[in-house]
Design a protein around this motif. Sequence first.
Motif, mmCIF file in Angstrom:
data_model
loop_
_atom_site.group_PDB
_atom_site.id
_atom_site.type_symbol
_atom_site.label_atom_id
_atom_site.label_comp_id
_atom_site.label_asym_id
_atom_site.label_seq_id
_atom_site.Cartn_x
_atom_site.Cartn_y
_atom_site.Cartn_z
ATOM 1 N N LEU A 179 18.146 -37.122 -37.646
ATOM 2 C CA LEU A 179 19.035 -38.209 -38.078
ATOM 3 C C LEU A 179 18.355 -39.100 -39.121
ATOM 4 O O LEU A 179 19.007 -39.618 -40.029
ATOM 5 C CB LEU A 179 19.472 -39.040 -36.866
ATOM 6 N N ALA A 180 17.029 -39.263 -38.981
ATOM 7 C CA ALA A 180 16.284 -40.090 -39.940
ATOM 8 C C ALA A 180 16.290 -39.437 -41.325
ATOM 9 O O ALA A 180 16.448 -40.115 -42.341
ATOM 10 C CB ALA A 180 14.854 -40.304 -39.449
ATOM 11 N N CYS A 181 16.126 -38.122 -41.354
ATOM 12 C CA CYS A 181 16.200 -37.400 -42.635
ATOM 13 C C CYS A 181 17.572 -37.612 -43.255
ATOM 14 O O CYS A 181 17.696 -37.966 -44.435
ATOM 15 C CB CYS A 181 15.969 -35.909 -42.419
ATOM 16 N N ALA A 182 18.600 -37.361 -42.443
ATOM 17 C CA ALA A 182 19.968 -37.485 -42.955
ATOM 18 C C ALA A 182 20.221 -38.900 -43.473
ATOM 19 O O ALA A 182 20.919 -39.103 -44.471
ATOM 20 C CB ALA A 182 20.963 -37.137 -41.861
ATOM 21 N N ARG A 183 19.627 -39.867 -42.808
ATOM 22 C CA ARG A 183 19.856 -41.264 -43.166
ATOM 23 C C ARG A 183 19.344 -41.603 -44.561
ATOM 24 O O ARG A 183 19.950 -42.368 -45.290
ATOM 25 C CB ARG A 183 19.147 -42.146 -42.134
ATOM 26 N N ILE A 184 18.211 -41.003 -44.932
ATOM 27 C CA ILE A 184 17.640 -41.315 -46.248
ATOM 28 C C ILE A 184 17.929 -40.215 -47.274
ATOM 29 O O ILE A 184 17.417 -40.255 -48.380
ATOM 30 C CB ILE A 184 16.116 -41.575 -46.158
ATOM 31 N N GLY A 185 18.720 -39.239 -46.875
ATOM 32 C CA GLY A 185 19.113 -38.219 -47.847
ATOM 33 C C GLY A 185 18.076 -37.140 -48.073
ATOM 34 O O GLY A 185 18.110 -36.439 -49.083
ATOM 35 N N ALA A 186 17.143 -37.000 -47.124
ATOM 36 C CA ALA A 186 16.205 -35.875 -47.191
ATOM 37 C C ALA A 186 16.793 -34.751 -46.334
ATOM 38 O O ALA A 186 17.359 -35.012 -45.288
ATOM 39 C CB ALA A 186 14.840 -36.287 -46.658
ATOM 40 N N ALA A 187 16.669 -33.517 -46.789
ATOM 41 C CA ALA A 187 17.215 -32.409 -46.012
ATOM 42 C C ALA A 187 16.186 -31.989 -44.973
ATOM 43 O O ALA A 187 14.998 -31.903 -45.279
ATOM 44 C CB ALA A 187 17.530 -31.233 -46.923
ATOM 45 N N HIS A 188 16.631 -31.731 -43.749
ATOM 46 C CA HIS A 188 15.675 -31.216 -42.770
ATOM 47 C C HIS A 188 15.753 -29.711 -42.705
ATOM 48 O O HIS A 188 16.781 -29.106 -42.992
ATOM 49 C CB HIS A 188 15.837 -31.841 -41.385
ATOM 50 N N THR A 189 14.609 -29.149 -42.346
ATOM 51 C CA THR A 189 14.609 -27.735 -42.027
ATOM 52 C C THR A 189 13.859 -27.615 -40.712
ATOM 53 O O THR A 189 12.652 -27.777 -40.638
ATOM 54 C CB THR A 189 14.087 -26.865 -43.194
ATOM 55 N N VAL A 190 14.645 -27.463 -39.658
ATOM 56 C CA VAL A 190 14.071 -27.415 -38.318
ATOM 57 C C VAL A 190 13.610 -25.982 -38.061
ATOM 58 O O VAL A 190 14.358 -25.031 -38.317
ATOM 59 C CB VAL A 190 15.083 -27.849 -37.236
ATOM 60 N N VAL A 191 12.386 -25.839 -37.582
ATOM 61 C CA VAL A 191 11.864 -24.521 -37.237
ATOM 62 C C VAL A 191 11.645 -24.516 -35.723
ATOM 63 O O VAL A 191 10.923 -25.375 -35.193
ATOM 64 C CB VAL A 191 10.541 -24.235 -37.978
ATOM 65 N N PHE A 192 12.291 -23.596 -35.049
ATOM 66 C CA PHE A 192 12.199 -23.472 -33.586
ATOM 67 C C PHE A 192 10.734 -23.498 -33.151
ATOM 68 O O PHE A 192 9.897 -22.773 -33.724
ATOM 69 C CB PHE A 192 12.890 -22.171 -33.181
ATOM 70 N N GLY A 193 10.416 -24.315 -32.144
ATOM 71 C CA GLY A 193 9.036 -24.486 -31.688
ATOM 72 C C GLY A 193 8.408 -23.218 -31.132
ATOM 73 O O GLY A 193 7.198 -23.168 -30.923
ATOM 74 N N GLY A 194 9.217 -22.183 -30.885
ATOM 75 C CA GLY A 194 8.682 -20.921 -30.381
ATOM 76 C C GLY A 194 8.246 -19.990 -31.500
ATOM 77 O O GLY A 194 7.684 -18.925 -31.235
ATOM 78 N N PHE A 195 8.513 -20.365 -32.743
ATOM 79 C CA PHE A 195 8.054 -19.533 -33.854
ATOM 80 C C PHE A 195 6.562 -19.726 -34.076
ATOM 81 O O PHE A 195 6.004 -20.786 -33.824
ATOM 82 C CB PHE A 195 8.821 -19.870 -35.140
ATOM 83 N N SER A 196 5.922 -18.677 -34.596
ATOM 84 C CA SER A 196 4.482 -18.699 -34.824
ATOM 85 C C SER A 196 4.143 -19.500 -36.072
ATOM 86 O O SER A 196 5.016 -19.860 -36.870
ATOM 87 C CB SER A 196 3.993 -17.268 -35.024
ATOM 88 N N ALA A 197 2.835 -19.755 -36.248
ATOM 89 C CA ALA A 197 2.350 -20.459 -37.439
ATOM 90 C C ALA A 197 2.758 -19.717 -38.716
ATOM 91 O O ALA A 197 3.128 -20.330 -39.714
ATOM 92 C CB ALA A 197 0.834 -20.608 -37.366
ATOM 93 N N GLU A 198 2.694 -18.377 -38.667
ATOM 94 C CA GLU A 198 3.060 -17.588 -39.856
ATOM 95 C C GLU A 198 4.526 -17.801 -40.218
ATOM 96 O O GLU A 198 4.871 -17.981 -41.384
ATOM 97 C CB GLU A 198 2.871 -16.079 -39.599
ATOM 98 N N ALA A 199 5.383 -17.715 -39.202
ATOM 99 C CA ALA A 199 6.819 -17.879 -39.443
ATOM 100 C C ALA A 199 7.103 -19.294 -39.944
ATOM 101 O O ALA A 199 7.939 -19.494 -40.832
ATOM 102 C CB ALA A 199 7.605 -17.598 -38.164
#
Length: 655
Positions: free
Chosen positions: A157-177
């Motif tokens: 919501l904070a990203c959306a508030r200031i107009g930055a796009a978020h890219t959420v990466v599932f916490g189960g993904f590895s460092a490489e992913a």
Amino acid sequence: MSQPTIESILQENRLFHPSAEFSQKAQIKSLDEYHRLYEQAKADPQAFWAHLAETELDWFQKWDTVLDWQPPFAKWFVNGKLNISYNCLDRHLTTWRRNKAALIWEGEPGDSRTLTYAQLHREVCQFANALKHLGVQKGDRVGIYMPMIPEAAIAMLACARIGAAHTVVFGGFSAEALRDRLVDGQARVVVTADGGWRKDAIVPLKEQVDKALADGSVPSVTNTLVVKRTGQETHMLGDRDHWWHDLQKQVSADCPAEPMDSEDLLFILYTSGSTGKPKGVVHTTGGYNLYTHITTKWIFDLQDTDVYWCTADVGWITGHSYIVYGPLSNGATTVMYEGAPRTSNPGCFWDVIEKHGVNVFYTAPTAIRAFIKMGDEHPKARNLSSLRLLGTVGEPINPEAWIWYQQVIGGGRCPIVDTWWQTETGGIMITALPGAIPTKPGSATLPFPGVLADIIDLEGKAVGANEGGYLAIRHPWPGMMRTVYGDPDRFRRTYWEHVPPKEGQYLYFAGDGARRDEDGYFWVMGRVDDVINVAGHRLGTMEIESALVSHPAVAEAAVVGKPDELKGQDIVAFVTLEGTYSPSDDLLKELKQHVVKEIGAIARPGEIRFADALPKTRSGKIMRRLLRDLASGVEISGDTSTLEDRSVLEKLRQG
Ligand code: WT7
């Protein structure tokens, strides 16, 4: 208990009507009302969506064109200005909802937290200011790699508030992913936590971020913002890493929502396809806000006093649309749970329902099947009488699991909405409206108003009742993805050109096989491409193959799905080895672990089979169809005449 077979579904003809009591109070009260809405939307989609946009959302400036459709590129509510965090927070603060619970959070070790709309607004404003303090500006991208804690939603919501796009990466993904996704999205900041709980173990998230960023491999990232969750020892790097609790003390709680254009980028979310690396699905502000808002309202039938719980992770689209944006835009109380179904705590979901008096509950068939296996005594030992509506998502639900859900969890009184949709569609597309549409176990029932869903052949022609075909959408809708991030051509090829467009008629090709019965009900059968669905997680077979061949021992790999009682599908990999390596149990373990390292635990193959050679056509294409049959242990069906060397198949058969 297994994936629905065509036979079991064809036999399925039970019809369940909502009770009169449910329908009377529902947002959409009858089948007639649904049909009226559907026909209205079909006759004049723009008027239908414009009316909803006007009555359901707050705008800083009204749009001048409802839809600008330059196939396959759509713009909705052109030149309109709004902010989704304003619609999710600020507008509720001047109403009685100011002190209503916005977010009820249940932590894995038993801690919990409730944030009212006023409190959530304050935290979001502070978080937004912390991001600004780290140099994040309108138009930037921010990576979010978090456990299921309130700060995950707060960061979005904070990203959306200031107009930055978020890219959420599932916490189960590895460092490489994680690294791949941060590079593709050119993220400026990464929001993470020291660690998070995942099924009784601690996942060291910050450590993974360090690995992903090591040696300047993601040059765009200048800072990280780290939330303290587990309190484990965490290495913080000089100027790069900042604790959220430190910055929180320094920033003000005043941060007006930035007026955003309807078509400004809201978020990128990566998802798997049949080819190449995961693609960045792009969603924009106005259409997504409206679509998630109205689908949440009508499908989950939100009432003012409801406690609503969607068990997804915010790392997936379901979490974006139906934990965060849809419910909050409606001023609902949304529950967030850090835990996951597991045998060590077989009552965990039912405890949360009892403790918080959950009224509307939305989960995945794979979770339902896991709970069936753990035994009825667990739900039966809890008071689940608060429930009035149930939902499922992510994969086809087998009628047996549907009936168990309805009887044992819903006490026979709750309608079930089986919701078909995708990361790409932004919101639910085919579903029952619970007070209006009678349900059949295993069917997602009918399309949402404004969604012109059809079952077609590869020429784009609608097929007849009960004939199988491909699921397609014939008209743009506000929640649709706008493009693949940085690759508009891939967007066009993947979704719009499977069926060659005729006379400007573009069709959205969903990648699912389906059938429509004589009542017009949709029965989704599963993917028709090289995508597999493991416990509701979508994985490209090619990604797993790439991970395998990146191991020095592997010469070639072919990955297929096989039916699995619990997970829907499981991963089977066929590999051939480089000359100097020979098959062994140790190598098997090592290869599985290698896939976990490259992608994450969700991609760990259930089975790896060593082979001398893979079955190929004369032109060198691996015949996955044959491998699928082999993996599933069924007779090889279909034509094998194009096979280059038949002895390969024989050898594989003998194992
Ligand atoms: C694929 C999309 C957006 C929901 C979470 C998954 C399958 C989804 C259903 C359903 C049968 C379903 C489809 C679809 N799927 N819901 N109710 N019945 N299949 O999102 O990761 O983008 O996956 O999930 O195969 O194409 P996703």
